[in-house]
Design a protein around this motif. Structure first.
Motif, PDB file in Angstrom:
ATOM      1  N   VAL A 145      -0.370  -6.194   8.167  1.00 36.09           N
ATOM      2  CA  VAL A 145      -0.244  -4.744   8.303  1.00 36.09           C
ATOM      3  C   VAL A 145       0.233  -4.357   9.694  1.00 36.09           C
ATOM      4  CG1 VAL A 145      -1.962  -4.225   6.543  1.00 36.09           C
ATOM      5  CG2 VAL A 145      -2.692  -4.606   8.914  1.00 36.09           C
ATOM      6  N   ALA A 146       0.086  -5.243  10.676  1.00 38.51           N
ATOM      7  CA  ALA A 146       0.557  -4.938  12.032  1.00 38.51           C
ATOM      8  C   ALA A 146       2.067  -4.775  12.076  1.00 38.51           C
ATOM      9  CB  ALA A 146       0.126  -6.044  12.997  1.00 38.51           C
ATOM     10  N   ALA A 147       2.778  -5.316  11.079  1.00 38.79           N
ATOM     11  CA  ALA A 147       4.235  -5.195  11.058  1.00 38.79           C
ATOM     12  C   ALA A 147       4.707  -3.791  10.713  1.00 38.79           C
ATOM     13  CB  ALA A 147       4.826  -6.184  10.062  1.00 38.79           C
ATOM     14  N   LEU A 148       3.781  -2.912  10.298  1.00 41.53           N
ATOM     15  CA  LEU A 148       4.162  -1.543   9.945  1.00 41.53           C
ATOM     16  C   LEU A 148       4.238  -0.619  11.159  1.00 41.53           C
ATOM     17  CD1 LEU A 148       2.098  -0.937   6.679  1.00 41.53           C
ATOM     18  CD2 LEU A 148       4.539  -1.402   6.899  1.00 41.53           C
ATOM     19  N   GLU A 155      -4.911  -0.426  13.006  1.00 44.87           N
ATOM     20  CA  GLU A 155      -4.953  -1.840  12.623  1.00 44.87           C
ATOM     21  C   GLU A 155      -6.388  -2.350  12.599  1.00 44.87           C
ATOM     22  OE1 GLU A 155      -2.432  -4.223  15.004  1.00 44.87           O
ATOM     23  OE2 GLU A 155      -0.726  -2.848  14.880  1.00 44.87           O
ATOM     24  N   THR A 156      -7.171  -1.985  13.610  1.00 41.82           N
ATOM     25  CA  THR A 156      -8.565  -2.436  13.663  1.00 41.82           C
ATOM     26  C   THR A 156      -9.364  -1.913  12.480  1.00 41.82           C
ATOM     27  OG1 THR A 156      -8.450  -2.491  16.076  1.00 41.82           O
ATOM     28  CG2 THR A 156     -10.644  -2.466  15.080  1.00 41.82           C
ATOM     29  N   GLY A 162     -11.004  -5.053   5.326  1.00 42.22           N
ATOM     30  CA  GLY A 162     -10.490  -6.237   4.664  1.00 42.22           C
ATOM     31  C   GLY A 162      -9.045  -6.122   4.244  1.00 42.22           C
ATOM     32  N   LEU A 163      -8.318  -5.131   4.771  1.00 44.43           N
ATOM     33  CA  LEU A 163      -6.900  -4.930   4.432  1.00 44.43           C
ATOM     34  C   LEU A 163      -6.056  -5.533   5.543  1.00 44.43           C
ATOM     35  CD1 LEU A 163      -7.156  -1.207   3.240  1.00 44.43           C
ATOM     36  CD2 LEU A 163      -7.225  -3.282   1.831  1.00 44.43           C
ATOM     37  N   THR A 164      -5.620  -6.744   5.355  1.00 43.20           N
ATOM     38  CA  THR A 164      -4.849  -7.449   6.378  1.00 43.20           C
ATOM     39  C   THR A 164      -3.393  -7.641   5.989  1.00 43.20           C
ATOM     40  OG1 THR A 164      -5.506  -9.586   5.425  1.00 43.20           O
ATOM     41  CG2 THR A 164      -6.900  -8.662   7.182  1.00 43.20           C
ATOM     42  N   ARG A 165      -3.046  -7.471   4.713  1.00 41.83           N
ATOM     43  CA  ARG A 165      -1.673  -7.666   4.244  1.00 41.83           C
ATOM     44  C   ARG A 165      -1.123  -6.352   3.711  1.00 41.83           C
ATOM     45  NH1 ARG A 165       0.091 -12.256   6.537  1.00 41.83           N
ATOM     46  NH2 ARG A 165      -1.608 -13.769   6.541  1.00 41.83           N
ATOM     47  N   ILE A 166       0.177  -6.189   3.857  1.00 43.50           N
ATOM     48  CA  ILE A 166       0.810  -4.946   3.408  1.00 43.50           C
ATOM     49  C   ILE A 166       0.664  -4.779   1.909  1.00 43.50           C
ATOM     50  CG2 ILE A 166       2.996  -3.694   3.258  1.00 43.50           C
ATOM     51  CD1 ILE A 166       3.854  -4.941   5.857  1.00 43.50           C
ATOM     52  N   ARG A 179      -9.773   8.770   2.789  1.00 42.19           N
ATOM     53  CA  ARG A 179     -11.185   9.032   3.072  1.00 42.19           C
ATOM     54  C   ARG A 179     -11.809   7.968   3.968  1.00 42.19           C
ATOM     55  NH1 ARG A 179     -11.207  10.635  -2.486  1.00 42.19           N
ATOM     56  NH2 ARG A 179     -11.975   8.569  -3.068  1.00 42.19           N
ATOM     57  N   ARG A 180     -11.203   6.793   4.051  1.00 42.76           N
ATOM     58  CA  ARG A 180     -11.780   5.722   4.869  1.00 42.76           C
ATOM     59  C   ARG A 180     -11.496   5.921   6.366  1.00 42.76           C
ATOM     60  NH1 ARG A 180     -10.842   0.090   1.450  1.00 42.76           N
ATOM     61  NH2 ARG A 180     -11.581   0.875  -0.570  1.00 42.76           N
ATOM     62  N   PHE A 181     -10.552   6.794   6.685  1.00 39.90           N
ATOM     63  CA  PHE A 181     -10.229   7.043   8.088  1.00 39.90           C
ATOM     64  C   PHE A 181     -11.030   8.231   8.598  1.00 39.90           C
ATOM     65  CE2 PHE A 181      -6.694   4.484   6.735  1.00 39.90           C
ATOM     66  CZ  PHE A 181      -6.349   3.755   7.867  1.00 39.90           C
ATOM     67  N   GLN A 182     -11.262   8.219   9.895  1.00 35.16           N
ATOM     68  CA  GLN A 182     -12.054   9.273  10.494  1.00 35.16           C
ATOM     69  C   GLN A 182     -11.328  10.604  10.515  1.00 35.16           C
ATOM     70  OE1 GLN A 182     -13.131   7.822  14.343  1.00 35.16           O
ATOM     71  NE2 GLN A 182     -14.455   6.192  13.549  1.00 35.16           N
ATOM     72  N   SER A 183     -10.015  10.567  10.568  1.00 33.20           N
ATOM     73  CA  SER A 183      -9.236  11.805  10.610  1.00 33.20           C
ATOM     74  C   SER A 183      -8.110  11.722   9.598  1.00 33.20           C
ATOM     75  CB  SER A 183      -8.662  12.038  12.009  1.00 33.20           C
ATOM     76  OG  SER A 183      -7.762  11.005  12.370  1.00 33.20           O
ATOM     77  N   ARG A 184      -7.676  12.880   9.151  1.00 33.10           N
ATOM     78  CA  ARG A 184      -6.579  12.940   8.181  1.00 33.10           C
ATOM     79  C   ARG A 184      -5.265  12.494   8.810  1.00 33.10           C
ATOM     80  NH1 ARG A 184      -5.713  16.674   3.550  1.00 33.10           N
ATOM     81  NH2 ARG A 184      -3.525  16.469   3.001  1.00 33.10           N
ATOM     82  N   SER A 185      -5.066  12.808  10.111  1.00 33.84           N
ATOM     83  CA  SER A 185      -3.821  12.431  10.772  1.00 33.84           C
ATOM     84  C   SER A 185      -3.667  10.917  10.844  1.00 33.84           C
ATOM     85  CB  SER A 185      -3.774  13.034  12.177  1.00 33.84           C
ATOM     86  OG  SER A 185      -4.859  12.563  12.957  1.00 33.84           O
ATOM     87  N   ALA A 186      -4.770  10.194  11.100  1.00 33.69           N
ATOM     88  CA  ALA A 186      -4.686   8.735  11.153  1.00 33.69           C
ATOM     89  C   ALA A 186      -4.320   8.156   9.789  1.00 33.69           C
ATOM     90  CB  ALA A 186      -6.011   8.160  11.642  1.00 33.69           C
TER      91      ALA A 186
END
Length: 531
Positions: A145-148, A155-156, A162-166, A179-186
């Motif tokens: 996923v770092a390639a994106l 990335e962290t 557990g999402l390491t591949r695109i 919903r898994r992110f703290q903010s909608r922008s992220a």
């Protein structure tokens, strides 16, 4: 390796392949890197110099594609659409680019895909891979996923889930991922990068140079190193560009010739026209003055000609005779002459006089850059006298040695040379533009720290000592207070046409009149020169 200061102290910003083999990677602390490889050579990271070097490399890549953009801090994106067939296809173009970078000792990783995001991911995580348009989803599945081109925090957070591949992002519900992110922008940033890589959303590019509407390139089988060879190549490119411009009924005001040398450097020369042109002879005549400035170095292997600032050309049939023409001036011939003068003497050498309503001669005819339009002649005033051919940029003060109160000086010094007046004509009085010098009335300063009426010179004889002392303190405060600079009112000018003993004729004026109450004694200036 390169070092930079981070939140956790000095760390590794970049490492070459020998350092990686010893276990030194990006993000590792400098102390840990020294422990793994004590003999490593380290230098401080210089982001400003790196950005300049990347931009210079991008300018050099224009030899392959007219659209080159910066990708992050360490990458470039080339739009190869319409250019790959010049090199035998996408794979052949990629191999040619790789060999070109190797010859110039530039380490690189290449990737080719139908979208900028996918090509960037391949170059970083799977160098050497080529994906056809529509194969992005399958080709990016196993990449990290770092390639994106995500942020470090995103990335962290994805690794924690557990999402390491695109490919793992394809089957996740987008709302659940958000919903898994703290903010909608992220969350939106992750989805945006994913959609751009898969071609679901368009990714605009910011090219290093504006895209030319028309361009032509000439690949040289063998590097050329003479001005004559450059001229032959330029003739071919100019003919090709002008035919393309004529097919669409437009012309160009700027033509840029870029010579790419075999050692990786380049040289540019540009010519500009006052109005859109597409005549090959005229364009070649403008380039003729500057072709010798191109240094071929060890040889030129590519010539590129671009047409910028395009516009619709004004075409009209020629008059049957001069008597039927709407004007005595040929605007096209005048523009062509101005272009040749500018090509020889430099940009800005040709200007035009733009008439403007003003009493002051230096303001009545300001100069502007010639834009190809026919200059509008100024309408002379019926009361104005003859004007000099050359008007100085600004009036130059002269020292009068023999002055006549109501006439021109008998002798004066200008530019350290004394001159004797033998003949004179005038005066022509030019009144000042009083409406441009209107100022608001000023309030008298306050006395004694508070507003008081102005004191009259006549004092009350019955005033006691305390009142007299108070008045004296107010007067001293007024005299000691800083005063505002006095704005002098404009003064009239008396212009004279004079001739000295050598036959030279000048346009002199006396600024101010004796006893006009607008300053000291009048001053003399030279404003122009007659033929």
């Amino acid at each position: 390796m390169l070092l930079e200061n981070g939140a956790k102290g000095l760390g590794v910003a970049a490492a070459n392949e020998p350092a990686r083999q010893l276990g030194v990677t990006e993000g590792l602390a400098f102390t840990d890197a020294r422990a793994r490889a004590p003999n490593l050579v380290a230098e401080d990271l210089d982001p400003v110099a790196d950005a300049k070097a990347l931009a210079a490399l991008g300018d050099w890549m224009i030899r392959l594609s007219p659209l080159v953009a910066i990708d992050g801090t360490d990458g470039l994106i080339l739009e190869t659409t319409g250019c790959d067939h010049l090199y035998g296809g996408e794979h052949a173009m990629m191999e040619m680019l790789s060999s070109l970078l190797q010859r110039n000792a530039i380490s690189h990783q290449l990737g080719l895909a139908g979208t900028p995001g996918a090509a960037s991911a391949l170059s970083r995580a799977a160098p050497g891979t080529c994906l056809k348009e529509g194969e992005e989803q399958a080709g990016l599945t196993d990449l990290p996923v770092a390639a994106l081109r995500l942020s470090a925090d995103a990335e962290t957070l994805l690794r924690r889930f557990g999402l390491t591949r695109i490919g793992q992002l394809y089957g996740i519900d987008r709302r659940a991922l958000g919903r898994r992110f703290q903010s909608r922008s992220a969350a939106d940033a992750v989805l945006l990068r994913l959609d751009q890589a898969l071609g679901l959303r368009h990714e605009p590019l910011a090219p290093l140079r504006p895209m030319p509407l028309r361009s032509a390139r000439l690949n040289c089988p063998e590097p050329i190193a003479t001005s004559e060879a450059i001229k032959i190549g330029l003739e071919q490119l100019t003919q090709e560009v002008c035919e393309a411009l004529s097919a669409t009924g437009i012309g160009a005001r700027c033509f840029l010739l870029t010579a790419f040398r075999s050692d990786g450097s380049r040289s540019d020369i540009a010519v500009k026209a006052a109005r859109p042109v597409r005549e090959p002879k005229h364009i070649l005549r403008l380039f003729r003055e500057r072709i010798d400035t191109i240094d071929p170095g060890f040889g030129i292997d590519l010539l590129l000609l671009e047409a910028h600032r395009t516009d619709v050309m004004e075409t009209s049939p020629m008059a049957l005779s001069g008597d039927l023409a709407s004007t005595d001036m040929d605007a096209i011939a005048l523009s062509a002459l101005a272009d040749r003068i500018a090509a020889r003497l430099g940009e800005g050498a040709v200007s035009r006089v733009q008439p403007r309503e003003s009493h002051m001669p230096e303001r009545a005819e300001p100069q502007a850059r010639f834009d190809g339009s026919v200059p509008i002649p100024a309408i002379p005033s019926p009361t104005a006298g003859p004007r000099p051919i050359r008007l100085l940029p600004s009036p130059e003060r002269v020292t009068v040695m023999a002055e006549v109160p109501d006439g021109p000086p008998l002798r004066f010094i200008w530019r350290r040379v004394p001159r004797t007046v033998t003949r004179a004509d005038g005066p022509e009085r030019i009144a000042p533009e009083w409406w441009t010098h209107i100022a608001a009335p000023q309030t008298p300063p306050a006395l004694g720290g508070q507003a008081r009426p102005w004191l009259t010179p006549k004092m009350d004889p019955r005033a006691d000592a305390a009142q007299i002392a108070h008045v004296r303190a107010d007067l001293e405060a007024m005299l000691d207070a800083p005063s505002e600079p006095v704005k002098l009112l404009p003064r009239a000018r008396d212009y004279y046409r004079v001739e000295d003993a050598s036959g030279r004729r000048y346009w002199l004026f006396r600024e101010g009149l004796y006893g006009d109450g607008r300053g000291g004694p009048p001053e003399w200036y030279v404003h122009g020169l007659f033929a």
